[in-house]
Design a protein around this motif. Structure first.
Motif, PDB file in Angstrom:
ATOM      1  N   GLY A   5       0.685  -1.209  -0.042  1.00 13.31           N
ATOM      2  CA  GLY A   5      -0.099   0.017   0.054  1.00 13.31           C
ATOM      3  C   GLY A   5       0.801   1.237  -0.164  1.00 13.31           C
ATOM      4  N   GLU A   6       2.141   1.008   0.109  1.00 19.79           N
ATOM      5  CA  GLU A   6       3.041   2.259   0.020  1.00 19.79           C
ATOM      6  C   GLU A   6       3.912   2.148  -1.414  1.00 19.79           C
ATOM      7  OE1 GLU A   6       5.314   2.166   3.525  1.00 19.79           O
ATOM      8  OE2 GLU A   6       3.736   2.718   4.639  1.00 19.79           O
ATOM      9  N   VAL A  10       5.998  -0.960  -3.529  1.00 12.48           N
ATOM     10  CA  VAL A  10       5.997  -1.185  -5.115  1.00 12.48           C
ATOM     11  C   VAL A  10       7.441  -0.899  -5.763  1.00 12.48           C
ATOM     12  CG1 VAL A  10       4.928  -0.294  -7.405  1.00 12.48           C
ATOM     13  CG2 VAL A  10       3.672  -0.542  -5.280  1.00 12.48           C
ATOM     14  N   MET A  11       8.288  -0.165  -5.326  1.00 11.39           N
ATOM     15  CA  MET A  11       9.448   0.266  -6.038  1.00 11.39           C
ATOM     16  C   MET A  11      10.508  -0.887  -5.395  1.00 11.39           C
ATOM     17  SD  MET A  11      10.594   2.250  -7.894  1.00 11.39           S
ATOM     18  CE  MET A  11      12.201   2.298  -8.582  1.00 11.39           C
ATOM     19  N   ARG A  12      10.403  -1.260  -4.363  1.00  8.76           N
ATOM     20  CA  ARG A  12      11.234  -2.371  -4.016  1.00  8.76           C
ATOM     21  C   ARG A  12      11.021  -3.437  -4.926  1.00  8.76           C
ATOM     22  NH1 ARG A  12      10.813  -6.500  -0.882  1.00  8.76           N
ATOM     23  NH2 ARG A  12       8.815  -5.710   0.235  1.00  8.76           N
ATOM     24  N   ILE A  13       9.704  -3.914  -4.733  1.00 10.70           N
ATOM     25  CA  ILE A  13       9.368  -5.268  -5.674  1.00 10.70           C
ATOM     26  C   ILE A  13       9.757  -5.096  -7.199  1.00 10.70           C
ATOM     27  CG2 ILE A  13       7.519  -6.724  -6.538  1.00 10.70           C
ATOM     28  CD1 ILE A  13       7.914  -6.963  -3.304  1.00 10.70           C
ATOM     29  N   VAL A  41      13.817   3.755 -15.596  1.00  9.38           N
ATOM     30  CA  VAL A  41      12.393   3.255 -15.035  1.00  9.38           C
ATOM     31  C   VAL A  41      12.205   4.182 -13.921  1.00  9.38           C
ATOM     32  CG1 VAL A  41      10.720   1.893 -14.449  1.00  9.38           C
ATOM     33  CG2 VAL A  41      12.584   0.879 -16.009  1.00  9.38           C
ATOM     34  N   HIS A  42      11.123   5.004 -14.005  1.00 12.79           N
ATOM     35  CA  HIS A  42      10.790   5.918 -12.912  1.00 12.79           C
ATOM     36  C   HIS A  42       9.426   5.984 -12.731  1.00 12.79           C
ATOM     37  CE1 HIS A  42      10.994   9.711 -10.559  1.00 12.79           C
ATOM     38  NE2 HIS A  42       9.733  10.115 -11.301  1.00 12.79           N
ATOM     39  N   LEU A  43       9.077   5.993 -11.244  1.00 12.20           N
ATOM     40  CA  LEU A  43       7.580   5.894 -10.907  1.00 12.20           C
ATOM     41  C   LEU A  43       7.390   7.538 -10.657  1.00 12.20           C
ATOM     42  CD1 LEU A  43       7.275   2.787  -8.526  1.00 12.20           C
ATOM     43  CD2 LEU A  43       7.133   3.039 -11.020  1.00 12.20           C
ATOM     44  N   GLN A  44       6.262   7.998 -11.154  1.00 12.09           N
ATOM     45  CA  GLN A  44       5.926   9.406 -11.098  1.00 12.09           C
ATOM     46  C   GLN A  44       4.445   9.398 -10.405  1.00 12.09           C
ATOM     47  OE1 GLN A  44       5.141  11.473 -14.874  1.00 12.09           O
ATOM     48  NE2 GLN A  44       3.446  12.684 -14.016  1.00 12.09           N
ATOM     49  N   GLY A  45       4.417  10.234  -9.355  1.00 10.28           N
ATOM     50  CA  GLY A  45       3.328  10.396  -8.631  1.00 10.28           C
ATOM     51  C   GLY A  45       3.296   9.572  -7.243  1.00 10.28           C
ATOM     52  N   THR A  46       2.352   9.788  -6.433  1.00  8.72           N
ATOM     53  CA  THR A  46       2.225   9.039  -5.113  1.00  8.72           C
ATOM     54  C   THR A  46       1.245   8.308  -4.643  1.00  8.72           C
ATOM     55  OG1 THR A  46       1.026  11.076  -4.452  1.00  8.72           O
ATOM     56  CG2 THR A  46       3.529  11.040  -3.949  1.00  8.72           C
ATOM     57  N   GLU A 117      -3.829  -0.795  -4.423  1.00 11.87           N
ATOM     58  CA  GLU A 117      -4.410  -1.831  -4.993  1.00 11.87           C
ATOM     59  C   GLU A 117      -3.722  -3.402  -4.416  1.00 11.87           C
ATOM     60  OE1 GLU A 117      -6.176  -4.688  -7.213  1.00 11.87           O
ATOM     61  OE2 GLU A 117      -6.629  -2.475  -7.901  1.00 11.87           O
ATOM     62  N   ALA A 118      -4.473  -4.262  -4.078  1.00 10.45           N
ATOM     63  CA  ALA A 118      -3.929  -5.277  -3.401  1.00 10.45           C
ATOM     64  C   ALA A 118      -2.884  -6.032  -3.965  1.00 10.45           C
ATOM     65  CB  ALA A 118      -5.010  -6.330  -2.852  1.00 10.45           C
TER      66      ALA A 118
END
Length: 195
Positions: A5-6, A10-13, A41-46, A117-118
Motif C-alpha cells: 500500500g506504499e 512497489v518500488m522495492r518489488i 524506469v521511474h515511478l511518477q506520482g504518489t 491496489e492489493a
C-alpha cells in the motif's frame, strides 16, 4: 521497512525484478547502463502513479542540443523524460488483455495505478518480467531509434537523423532530411549536424 500500500513497497518489488537485468537505483528511479547510454524506469506520482520509461544516449543529446536547445546531461543524471526514446508502461503491453491484469490495464492508455491496489506489486513484477524487460532489450541501441515505431515518443526524423549520424551513416541521415518541414533555425542546425 516498507509496507504493502506504499509506493516504497512497489518500488522495492519492481527493483528486485529489474535487478536481475542489471538495474540499480534509489528513490523512485532505476537505471541500467548501456554501451552508449542508459535505460531509466521511474515511478511518477504518489497515491496514483505511472511508470515512465526512458532510453538516453548522451551522444544523441549532444547532436540534438543545438536543434532542441536542451543540453546533454551525464548518464548518471539523466531522467526518463530526457530519453530520446520514452514511453509509459502501457506502451509495452500487448493489445490483447491478459486475465491477470489489474482493472484498467490495457495497451495504449495513459495507465496510472492506485498504490493501494492489493495485487499491485506482484502484478507490476510480472508485467516487468513479461513485457517491460523484453521491450527494454529491444530498445537498447541506437539502431533501435532508427527503426523505432509508434511505441515510443518522441522518435521523429530529426532523432533518427541524429542516430544515423552517431552510427556513422550520414548518407542515410541525409535521405531523411526534408528541409521544407523545418523552420529556418532548425533547418540550419540540422544541416550542420548532417555535414
Amino acid at each position: 521497512p516498507d509496507r504493502p500500500g506504499e509506493l516504497a513497497h512497489v518500488m522495492r518489488i519492481l527493483g528486485e525484478e529489474l535487478r536481475v537485468e542489471s538495474f540499480s537505483g534509489k528513490g523512485r528511479t532505476l537505471r541500467r547502463p548501456l554501451a552508449d547510454g542508459v535505460q531509466i524506469v521511474h515511478l511518477q506520482g504518489t497515491g496514483q502513479f505511472c511508470v515512465n520509461i526512458g532510453v538516453y544516449f548522451p551522444e544523441l543529446a549532444r547532436l540534438l542540443a543545438p536543434i532542441t536547445r536542451n543540453p546533454a546531461v551525464p548518464v548518471t543524471e539523466a531522467r526518463a523524460w530526457d530519453g530520446q526514446m520514452r514511453c509509459r508502461l502501457d506502451r509495452t503491453l500487448p493489445a490483447t488483455r491478459e486475465s491477470w491484469w489489474l482493472t484498467g490495464m490495457q495497451s495504449r492508455c495513459d495507465l496510472w495505478f492506485d498504490v493501494r491496489e492489493a495485487r499491485l506489486a506482484d502484478t507490476l513484477a510480472r508485467t516487468a518480467r513479461e513485457y517491460l524487460v523484453p521491450w527494454l532489450r529491444a530498445h537498447a541501441t541506437l539502431d533501435a531509434i532508427v527503426g523505432a515505431t509508434d511505441d515510443v515518443d518522441p522518435v521523429d526524423d530529426v532523432v533518427r537523423m541524429a542516430a544515423l549520424v552517431a552510427l556513422g551513416e550520414r548518407e542515410r541521415a541525409r535521405e531523411l532530411f526534408a528541409p521544407g518541414r523545418y523552420k529556418k533555425r532548425e533547418r540550419d542546425e540540422i544541416e550542420r549536424m548532417l555535414e
